[in-house]
Design a protein around this motif. Structure first.
Motif, PDB file in Angstrom:
ATOM      1  N   THR A   1     -23.354  35.544  43.831  1.00 56.03           N
ATOM      2  CA  THR A   1     -22.250  34.512  44.575  1.00 56.03           C
ATOM      3  C   THR A   1     -22.569  34.300  46.242  1.00 56.03           C
ATOM      4  OG1 THR A   1     -20.591  35.875  43.254  1.00 56.03           O
ATOM      5  CG2 THR A   1     -19.988  34.606  45.150  1.00 56.03           C
TER       6      THR A   1
ATOM      7  N   PRO B   1     -13.820  45.167  40.288  1.00 56.02           N
ATOM      8  CA  PRO B   1     -14.736  44.711  39.119  1.00 56.02           C
ATOM      9  C   PRO B   1     -14.441  43.581  38.495  1.00 56.02           C
ATOM     10  CG  PRO B   1     -13.261  46.773  38.666  1.00 56.02           C
ATOM     11  CD  PRO B   1     -12.838  46.312  40.285  1.00 56.02           C
ATOM     12  N   GLU B   2     -13.091  43.287  38.416  1.00 56.09           N
ATOM     13  CA  GLU B   2     -12.562  42.046  37.601  1.00 56.09           C
ATOM     14  C   GLU B   2     -12.862  40.635  38.433  1.00 56.09           C
ATOM     15  OE1 GLU B   2      -8.368  42.305  36.697  1.00 56.09           O
ATOM     16  OE2 GLU B   2      -8.477  44.560  35.631  1.00 56.09           O
ATOM     17  N   THR B   3     -12.826  40.844  39.723  1.00 57.64           N
ATOM     18  CA  THR B   3     -13.140  39.436  40.268  1.00 57.64           C
ATOM     19  C   THR B   3     -14.507  39.424  40.835  1.00 57.64           C
ATOM     20  OG1 THR B   3     -12.344  40.394  42.466  1.00 57.64           O
ATOM     21  CG2 THR B   3     -10.741  38.964  40.965  1.00 57.64           C
ATOM     22  N   ASN B   4     -15.101  40.508  40.651  1.00 54.31           N
ATOM     23  CA  ASN B   4     -16.694  40.535  41.287  1.00 54.31           C
ATOM     24  C   ASN B   4     -16.566  40.508  42.755  1.00 54.31           C
ATOM     25  OD1 ASN B   4     -17.945  41.376  38.660  1.00 54.31           O
ATOM     26  ND2 ASN B   4     -17.855  39.050  38.073  1.00 54.31           N
ATOM     27  N   GLY B   5     -15.714  41.072  43.378  1.00 53.31           N
ATOM     28  CA  GLY B   5     -15.988  41.117  44.908  1.00 53.31           C
ATOM     29  C   GLY B   5     -15.015  39.836  45.612  1.00 53.31           C
TER      30      GLY B   5
ATOM     31  N   LYS C   1     -24.911  46.868  39.441  1.00 49.26           N
ATOM     32  CA  LYS C   1     -24.817  45.664  38.910  1.00 49.26           C
ATOM     33  C   LYS C   1     -23.862  44.659  39.566  1.00 49.26           C
ATOM     34  CE  LYS C   1     -25.065  47.226  34.089  1.00 49.26           C
ATOM     35  NZ  LYS C   1     -24.530  47.457  32.813  1.00 49.26           N
ATOM     36  N   LEU C   2     -22.651  45.394  40.492  1.00 50.13           N
ATOM     37  CA  LEU C   2     -21.873  44.669  41.182  1.00 50.13           C
ATOM     38  C   LEU C   2     -22.477  43.951  42.410  1.00 50.13           C
ATOM     39  CD1 LEU C   2     -18.705  43.750  42.028  1.00 50.13           C
ATOM     40  CD2 LEU C   2     -18.648  46.077  43.214  1.00 50.13           C
TER      41      LEU C   2
ATOM     42  N   TYR D   1     -21.185  35.862  37.133  1.00 53.48           N
ATOM     43  CA  TYR D   1     -20.541  36.046  38.651  1.00 53.48           C
ATOM     44  C   TYR D   1     -19.550  35.236  39.047  1.00 53.48           C
ATOM     45  CZ  TYR D   1     -24.224  33.189  40.285  1.00 53.48           C
ATOM     46  OH  TYR D   1     -25.126  31.639  40.463  1.00 53.48           O
ATOM     47  N   SER D   2     -18.824  35.541  39.993  1.00 53.12           N
ATOM     48  CA  SER D   2     -18.053  34.754  40.381  1.00 53.12           C
ATOM     49  C   SER D   2     -18.542  33.368  41.284  1.00 53.12           C
ATOM     50  CB  SER D   2     -17.109  35.427  41.471  1.00 53.12           C
ATOM     51  OG  SER D   2     -16.372  36.408  40.886  1.00 53.12           O
TER      52      SER D   2
ATOM     53  N   LYS E   1     -24.247  41.066  41.464  1.00 53.50           N
ATOM     54  CA  LYS E   1     -23.316  39.824  41.070  1.00 53.50           C
ATOM     55  C   LYS E   1     -23.014  39.318  42.405  1.00 53.50           C
ATOM     56  CE  LYS E   1     -21.692  41.201  36.556  1.00 53.50           C
ATOM     57  NZ  LYS E   1     -20.538  41.756  35.859  1.00 53.50           N
ATOM     58  N   LYS E   2     -22.552  40.156  43.411  1.00 56.11           N
ATOM     59  CA  LYS E   2     -22.172  39.712  44.889  1.00 56.11           C
ATOM     60  C   LYS E   2     -23.187  38.983  45.515  1.00 56.11           C
ATOM     61  CE  LYS E   2     -19.314  42.243  47.092  1.00 56.11           C
ATOM     62  NZ  LYS E   2     -18.599  42.845  48.026  1.00 56.11           N
TER      63      LYS E   2
END
Length: 500
Positions: A377, A324-328, A369-370, A17-18, A373-374
């Motif tokens: 973060t 979806p590329e930067t995970n928010g 999933k997003l 994740y970011s 991940k967020k």
């Protein structure tokens, strides 16, 4: 909050994740350490020797003396930290502290919410220069430290009022370490400047008994908090929503009592207010709102005429939150996409179209999933994403010293030594907050408002652009709720002999 705790323990070590840190791979161990620290402190408090000491400390004089001496110590430590390790921050801080640079024309047109911070910083730096200080930036850092210290003191009194002296002491010392000595005190930005106002809203609600003064103070502080950082409005929104729910229940209960021939004798009940009290409170709230908006309009007058059609609105940050590329987190491509539209209407339409497409492409599983991940973060980093901003350091005049090394100032490639300690403290806080949300059965507006405000904050960083730093302005609220939660845990799981 229980969901956040589960994510940082069971998902963060294994999910990409970011802004992921090295420390997050050991989150399970840190949580175990946090449980041991929390239970150890509870056990220490319940020792006979500690009980005798705390009995003497449960007086107003002792509490005021402890908080007073501790506050002076905190300010002195902050002064040492600033003197030996201050630096010029990059990212948005550079823009709001270097107003007048030609490169900022586009920045302020897009980010109209920064007008207040820029105007406030202009005046603070000008005042510092007027009294003979050579570095206006250091004035901003110093005022930010005072904002944090004031928040720590208010958190102590809020905790004492809500849970007694022990909770007050726990809130004070928890904030002392985790908030007052955080490296973020060195970054003069909306996170620390808004903190004092969000905390003040709760302080007025909890600690001020005069209803008129309470309404005036909460209204004024809510507007200032919002002007500094829009998420600062969550605490006011939570109080209003909670109060309306309580009013509805009170009115329903009052009708039931009247049907039974009884009357409401609770002086704190809304039914016990006469019309003069209601009018006085409304007038005071209106006065607070008017004064705050009037001051804000003056402060925001920075002599800049931007393009009103270039402003980024909430739809832009919603679109980024589902990238979806930067995970928010922040996305340069999304910024370029929003900039490509000439008007606000076109931009909002495009933002919503891209957001809807991203939701459709992700599907239920992808969104789940997003969100995991967020959440990682936002809640997996006890340092609140320290150095995880683009161009974090603009210039670092100090390169040696204890605090420079402890905070890892100037080094963005390695994790700072303070991170493991703050990771443990953060998990102690998260466990306590989760416990408070489930175990504190208080019908009072303040406790429910705190829980609801943090729920709104969590919802915001889950749906919109996410960043652990966005939690900082509510950190005193986190710590106060955590102290209440650990108090409930100690009562819930104590043996009968101990409880007596």
């Amino acid at each position: 909050m229980a969901f956040a705790l589960a994510c940082v323990v069971f998902a963060a070590p294994f999910v990409d994740y970011s802004c992921k840190t090295v420390a997050s791979t050991l989150n399970a161990a840190y949580v175990v350490m946090a449980v041991l620290v929390g239970t150890g402190l509870v056990a220490l408090v319940k020792l006979p020797a500690s009980a005798r000491l705390l009995k003497r400390m449960r007086t107003r004089k002792a509490f005021l003396l402890t908080v007073g001496i501790g506050s002076v110590l905190l300010i002195c430590l902050q002064a040492i930290i600033v003197k030996t390790s201050w630096f010029y921050a990059g990212f948005d801080v550079w823009c709001v502290t270097n107003y007048g640079n030609v490169e900022q024309t586009q920045y302020f047109s897009m980010n109209v919410n920064q007008y207040f911070m820029t105007g406030l910083f202009q005046r603070i730096m000008g005042l510092g220069l007027a009294v003979g200080l050579e570095n206006g930036y250091l004035c901003l850092v110093a005022i930010g430290c005072l904002c944090v210290s004031a928040s720590v003191v208010m958190a102590a009194f809020i905790g004492k009022r809500l849970g007694g002296y022990l909770v007050g002491y726990a809130a004070f010392f928890g904030c002392f370490v985790f908030v007052g000595l955080s490296p973020w005190i060195l970054v003069p930005y909306s996170d620390t400047y808004a903190m004092v106002w969000t905390t003040a809203v709760i302080w007025f609600l909890v600690c001020i008994d005069n209803r008129a003064a309470k309404c005036l103070g909460m209204a004024f502080c809510s507007v200032v908090a919002y002007e500094i950082k829009p998420t600062g409005i969550f605490i006011a929104a939570a109080i209003v929503l909670t109060a309306l729910c309580q009013l509805a229940r009170t009115l329903a209960g009052g009708r039931s009592l009247r049907r039974q021939g009884a009357h409401c004798s609770n002086e704190n009940s809304v039914l016990s207010w006469n019309w003069r009290q209601v009018v006085a409170c409304c007038l005071c709230a209106a006065l607070g709102l008017g004064a705050a908006f009037g001051i804000a309009s003056k402060v925001k007058d920075i002599g800049f005429e931007g393009d009103p059609e270039a402003a980024f609105t909430a739809t832009h940050f919603l679109m980024m939150g589902f990238n979806p590329e930067t995970n928010g987190i922040w996305s340069g491509d999304d910024v370029a996409e929003s900039q490509s539209h000439a008007t606000i209407a076109e931009r909002q339409s495009a933002n919503l179209r891209i957001w809807a497409q991203r939701v459709q492409d992700a599907g239920p599983v992808g969104l789940a999933k997003l969100f995991v991940k967020k959440t990682c973060t936002n809640f997996s980093d006890g340092s609140m994403a320290w150095t995880r901003e683009g161009d974090f350091y603009f210039e670092t005049p100090n390169t040696e010293g204890f605090w420079v090394q402890a905070y890892g100032i100037g080094d963005e490639d390695h994790e700072a030594p303070f991170v493991p300690l703050f990771q443990v403290v953060w998990f102690v806080v998260l466990i306590g907050v989760a416990a408070a949300c489930f175990l504190v059965r208080s019908a009072d507006v303040p406790v429910r408002s705190l829980c609801l405000a943090l729920f709104l904050l969590c919802g915001f960083v889950l749906l919109f652009e996410c960043r652990a730093r966005y939690l900082i302005l509510y950190m005193p609220c986190f710590v106060v709720l955590a102290a209440l939660g650990w108090q409930q845990l100690s009562r819930r799981f104590a043996c009968p002999a101990t409880m007596s």
